[in-house]
Design a protein around this motif. Structure first.
Motif, PDB file in Angstrom:
ATOM      1  N   ALA A  85       0.864  -1.063   0.161  1.00 42.62           N
ATOM      2  CA  ALA A  85       0.045  -0.527  -0.319  1.00 42.62           C
ATOM      3  C   ALA A  85       0.968   1.178  -0.159  1.00 42.62           C
ATOM      4  O   ALA A  85       0.782   2.321  -0.275  1.00 42.62           O
ATOM      5  CB  ALA A  85      -0.978  -0.037   1.040  1.00 42.62           C
ATOM      6  N   VAL A  86       2.064   1.633   1.011  1.00 51.33           N
ATOM      7  CA  VAL A  86       2.831   2.608   0.553  1.00 51.33           C
ATOM      8  C   VAL A  86       3.583   2.075  -0.247  1.00 51.33           C
ATOM      9  O   VAL A  86       3.550   3.907  -1.187  1.00 51.33           O
ATOM     10  CB  VAL A  86       4.017   2.335   1.785  1.00 51.33           C
ATOM     11  CG1 VAL A  86       4.658   3.122   2.033  1.00 51.33           C
ATOM     12  CG2 VAL A  86       3.184   2.130   3.442  1.00 51.33           C
ATOM     13  N   MET A  87       4.126   1.179  -1.319  1.00 47.97           N
ATOM     14  CA  MET A  87       4.836   1.848  -2.428  1.00 47.97           C
ATOM     15  C   MET A  87       4.102   2.181  -3.588  1.00 47.97           C
ATOM     16  O   MET A  87       5.038   3.157  -4.840  1.00 47.97           O
ATOM     17  CB  MET A  87       5.135   0.273  -2.226  1.00 47.97           C
ATOM     18  CG  MET A  87       6.702   0.013  -2.064  1.00 47.97           C
ATOM     19  SD  MET A  87       7.576  -1.406  -2.792  1.00 47.97           S
ATOM     20  CE  MET A  87       6.765  -2.869  -1.858  1.00 47.97           C
ATOM     21  N   THR A  88       2.955   1.968  -3.668  1.00 45.02           N
ATOM     22  CA  THR A  88       2.294   1.749  -4.962  1.00 45.02           C
ATOM     23  C   THR A  88       1.231   2.971  -4.585  1.00 45.02           C
ATOM     24  O   THR A  88       0.045   3.525  -4.702  1.00 45.02           O
ATOM     25  CB  THR A  88       0.792   0.701  -4.818  1.00 45.02           C
ATOM     26  OG1 THR A  88       0.226   0.917  -3.423  1.00 45.02           O
ATOM     27  CG2 THR A  88       1.794  -0.419  -5.528  1.00 45.02           C
ATOM     28  N   GLN A  89       1.064   4.048  -3.479  1.00 48.16           N
ATOM     29  CA  GLN A  89       0.184   4.645  -2.800  1.00 48.16           C
ATOM     30  C   GLN A  89       0.506   6.316  -3.759  1.00 48.16           C
ATOM     31  O   GLN A  89      -0.823   6.877  -4.117  1.00 48.16           O
ATOM     32  CB  GLN A  89       0.786   5.855  -1.519  1.00 48.16           C
ATOM     33  CG  GLN A  89      -0.386   6.479  -1.099  1.00 48.16           C
ATOM     34  CD  GLN A  89       0.749   7.164   0.752  1.00 48.16           C
ATOM     35  OE1 GLN A  89       1.466   6.621   0.594  1.00 48.16           O
ATOM     36  NE2 GLN A  89       0.070   7.884   1.046  1.00 48.16           N
ATOM     37  N   ASN A  90       1.780   6.410  -4.397  1.00 50.18           N
ATOM     38  CA  ASN A  90       1.930   7.479  -5.600  1.00 50.18           C
ATOM     39  C   ASN A  90       1.986   7.202  -7.292  1.00 50.18           C
ATOM     40  O   ASN A  90       2.976   7.669  -7.656  1.00 50.18           O
ATOM     41  CB  ASN A  90       2.838   8.607  -4.786  1.00 50.18           C
ATOM     42  CG  ASN A  90       2.018   9.639  -4.065  1.00 50.18           C
ATOM     43  OD1 ASN A  90       0.591   9.537  -3.837  1.00 50.18           O
ATOM     44  ND2 ASN A  90       3.612   9.703  -3.234  1.00 50.18           N
ATOM     45  N   ALA A  91       2.468   5.472  -7.461  1.00 47.84           N
ATOM     46  CA  ALA A  91       3.072   4.987  -8.134  1.00 47.84           C
ATOM     47  C   ALA A  91       1.763   5.181 -10.028  1.00 47.84           C
ATOM     48  O   ALA A  91       0.224   5.223  -9.059  1.00 47.84           O
ATOM     49  CB  ALA A  91       3.707   3.471  -7.682  1.00 47.84           C
ATOM     50  N   SER A  92       2.214   5.344 -10.770  1.00 49.20           N
ATOM     51  CA  SER A  92       1.029   5.436 -11.800  1.00 49.20           C
ATOM     52  C   SER A  92       0.859   3.620 -12.027  1.00 49.20           C
ATOM     53  O   SER A  92       1.704   3.002 -12.115  1.00 49.20           O
ATOM     54  CB  SER A  92       2.135   5.942 -12.816  1.00 49.20           C
ATOM     55  OG  SER A  92       3.432   5.353 -12.960  1.00 49.20           O
ATOM     56  N   ALA A  93      -0.433   3.361 -12.580  1.00 48.95           N
ATOM     57  CA  ALA A  93      -0.863   1.570 -13.120  1.00 48.95           C
ATOM     58  C   ALA A  93      -1.189   1.920 -13.993  1.00 48.95           C
ATOM     59  O   ALA A  93      -1.707   2.488 -14.766  1.00 48.95           O
ATOM     60  CB  ALA A  93      -1.658   1.120 -11.010  1.00 48.95           C
ATOM     61  N   SER A  94      -0.707   0.893 -14.145  1.00 54.62           N
ATOM     62  CA  SER A  94      -1.450  -0.041 -15.812  1.00 54.62           C
ATOM     63  C   SER A  94      -2.085  -1.485 -15.257  1.00 54.62           C
ATOM     64  O   SER A  94      -1.580  -1.839 -14.426  1.00 54.62           O
ATOM     65  CB  SER A  94      -0.900   0.214 -16.739  1.00 54.62           C
ATOM     66  OG  SER A  94       0.230  -0.887 -16.728  1.00 54.62           O
ATOM     67  N   THR A  95      -3.294  -2.122 -16.035  1.00 54.57           N
ATOM     68  CA  THR A  95      -3.863  -3.162 -15.828  1.00 54.57           C
ATOM     69  C   THR A  95      -3.357  -3.996 -16.842  1.00 54.57           C
ATOM     70  O   THR A  95      -3.166  -3.171 -18.117  1.00 54.57           O
ATOM     71  CB  THR A  95      -5.386  -2.858 -15.832  1.00 54.57           C
ATOM     72  OG1 THR A  95      -5.738  -2.384 -14.807  1.00 54.57           O
ATOM     73  CG2 THR A  95      -5.696  -4.274 -15.547  1.00 54.57           C
ATOM     74  N   GLY A  96      -2.424  -5.125 -16.669  1.00 54.08           N
ATOM     75  CA  GLY A  96      -2.357  -6.001 -17.958  1.00 54.08           C
ATOM     76  C   GLY A  96      -0.666  -5.961 -17.892  1.00 54.08           C
ATOM     77  O   GLY A  96      -0.184  -5.000 -18.144  1.00 54.08           O
ATOM     78  N   ALA A  97      -0.409  -7.336 -17.580  1.00 51.53           N
ATOM     79  CA  ALA A  97       0.745  -7.645 -18.043  1.00 51.53           C
ATOM     80  C   ALA A  97       1.221  -8.459 -18.880  1.00 51.53           C
ATOM     81  O   ALA A  97       1.972  -9.724 -18.917  1.00 51.53           O
ATOM     82  CB  ALA A  97       1.777  -8.176 -16.862  1.00 51.53           C
TER      83      ALA A  97
END
Length: 96
Positions: free
Chosen positions: A57-69
């Motif tokens: 939760a802490v690492m992904t708080q301000n990270a840009s995300a996309s769905t699918g790999a």
């Protein structure tokens, strides 16, 4: 007179190369539940842990995300996962 008292001098510090920084965090389904995997820029996996931890939760708080790999760049790194699991995976680009 030396009675063996006092402190020993610390040894010299040996310079070592630092580990590379993890750039991607992927949250992907697994048979035991969601798993978070850390990858370098080269898509080499350097860590794996439970996706329900507070650290994710802490690492992904301000990270840009996309769905699918599902891209070819993830073929080798995620070869143990099905196409459906890879399509539903959330890929975070870590800005550290």
């Amino acid at each position: 007179m030396n009675q063996g008292f006092g402190h020993e001098l610390p040894s010299r510090h040996a310079q070592q190369e630092h580990r590379q920084v993890s750039r991607y965090l992927i949250v992907i389904a697994s048979s035991a539940g969601p798993v978070a995997k850390l990858f370098l820029d080269s898509r080499e996996q350097v860590g794996e842990f439970d996706a329900g931890t507070e650290e994710v939760a802490v690492m992904t708080q301000n990270a840009s995300a996309s769905t699918g790999a599902g891209g070819p760049e993830w073929d080798k790194a995620l070869r143990g996962h099905s196409t459906d699991e890879r399509a539903a995976a959330v890929v975070y680009r870590l800005d550290i």
